[in-house]
Design an enzyme around this catalytic site. Structure first.
Site, PDB file in Angstrom:
ATOM      1  N   HIS A 223      -8.030  -5.259  -0.537  1.00  0.00           N
ATOM      2  CA  HIS A 223      -6.827  -4.507  -0.203  1.00  0.00           C
ATOM      3  C   HIS A 223      -6.319  -4.902   1.179  1.00  0.00           C
ATOM      4  CE1 HIS A 223      -4.084  -1.064  -0.714  1.00  0.00           C
ATOM      5  NE2 HIS A 223      -4.239  -0.884   0.584  1.00  0.00           N
TER       6      HIS A 223
ATOM      7  N   ASP B 238      -9.686  -4.876  -4.926  1.00  0.00           N
ATOM      8  CA  ASP B 238      -9.049  -3.655  -4.430  1.00  0.00           C
ATOM      9  C   ASP B 238      -9.372  -2.524  -5.400  1.00  0.00           C
ATOM     10  OD1 ASP B 238      -7.413  -1.647  -3.469  1.00  0.00           O
ATOM     11  OD2 ASP B 238      -5.550  -2.784  -3.643  1.00  0.00           O
TER      12      ASP B 238
ATOM     13  N   SER C  62       0.832  -1.197   0.000  1.00  0.00           N
ATOM     14  CA  SER C  62       0.000   0.000   0.000  1.00  0.00           C
ATOM     15  C   SER C  62       0.874   1.258   0.000  1.00  0.00           C
ATOM     16  CB  SER C  62      -0.957  -0.036   1.196  1.00  0.00           C
ATOM     17  OG  SER C  62      -1.960   0.940   1.073  1.00  0.00           O
TER      18      SER C  62
END
Length: 329
Positions: free
Chosen positions: A298, A266, A163
């Site tokens: 995610h 995601d 991320s």
């Protein structure tokens, strides 16, 4: 005073609230798991201060050593959390990196960088580069940390992250591609897990992505960069949109191999695919691969490391970090 503290002026759902009086309330667990030797994998860990002046810290991981004369690939890892939450010392990231170190048989340095909003962008990038330069100071075997001097192969250095940490890994690799950076080591590869890339114009399925499909939806991601980078709040800042008009050319990426990992559900999945495709077409003289987890959301790997999806992701990353190709031909 109490009413002003209770009044919320900014919120990222299930992540962070900022109150009118400036108080920042982080909504994710902040447990601290102490360094140790893991009884299942044999991976050892310890905490160090990397840059005392700015209190940059890290957790080091060493796999179970069977041959003390064999040098191991080195992974410098940056955790996710929208640049505002998490540390290497919380349970999800400690366990994730422990399992990765065991599976890949690598030495790892998991960096704790300063968080926004108290320390807005570029603080996280500056801290991460300072940590990488500290790691590089061991390349001749005479740095301050014995684990790196004795066990790390500086011809096989990888950056990794998930991320926002993947965003850091990309931006550091772009910086490393500039010979004026002064980085004394080369990078063999970077692995970007569910990378935080975005932009002002929707791509792929983003325009059709239902806002109630997950906590991290379009509205959530739209609001992150303006919050963490008030000095340049546009979502087309090249640091968050590496394919934006006027962004530095990806041909300058300073590594030889790239793995992009995305998840089917995601909202940022298509940004990962776009990055993969743009890098493939850029003229960059490396090898880029992409791996998509079907049915994944995610950051699913941080919630439970036991399901098959998480194991498959760890195995795919480990295979990437086990690349034996020399850095210099």
């Amino acid at each position: 005073m109490e009413s002003s503290k209770q009044e919320v002026v900014f919120e990222l759902t299930m992540t962070l609230r900022v109150h009118k009086d400036g108080h920042v309330e982080r909504l994710r667990p902040t447990d601290f798991i102490p360094p140790s030797t893991d009884p299942i994998t044999g991976v050892s860990s310890k905490d160090i201060v990397v840059v005392p002046e700015s209190n940059i810290t890290a957790r080091l991981f060493l796999p179970k050593i069977t041959d003390p004369n064999k040098k191991l690939a080195l992974l410098v890892y940056f955790h996710g959390g929208a640049f505002v939450i998490n540390t290497p010392f919380t349970t999800p990231f400690h366990k994730f990196v422990t399992n990765l170190v065991s599976e890949a048989n690598v030495v790892a340095v998991s960096v704790d960088y300063r968080k926004a909003p108290e320390h807005p962008i570029p603080a996280a990038y500056e801290d991460s580069m300072a940590a990488l330069k500290w790691v590089a100071s061991h390349s001749n075997g005479d740095g301050p940390e014995p684990w790196l001097n004795n066990h790390a192969d500086f011809q096989r250095v990888f950056l990794g992250g998930d991320s926002s940490g993947a965003n850091i890994a990309h931006n550091l690799a772009m910086t490393a591609g500039n010979p004026e950076t002064g980085l004394s080591i080369g990078l063999l590869g970077i692995a970007l897990v569910h990378p935080y890339f975005w932009g002002s114009v929707p791509v792929g399925s983003e325009a059709d992505y239902p806002d109630d499909k997950s906590v991290i939806n379009r509205d959530y991601v739209d609001r992150v960069w303006p919050f963490i980078c008030p000095s340049n709040p546009e979502n087309d800042d090249p640091r968050v949109n590496p394919v934006a008009e006027g962004a530095p050319r990806l041909v300058g990426l300073g590594c030889k191999r790239v793995l992009v990992c995305v998840a089917e559900h995601d909202v940022m999945k298509d940004r990962g695919w776009l990055y993969y495709e743009a890098l493939s077409r850029s003229g960059w003289m490396g090898v880029v691969e992409i791996f998509e987890t079907q049915g994944g959301h995610h950051g699913f790997y941080c919630n439970d490391l036991e399901p098959e999806k998480s194991k498959q992701l760890t195995q795919r990353l480990a295979a990437f970090y086990q690349t034996d190709a020399p850095l210099f031909r």
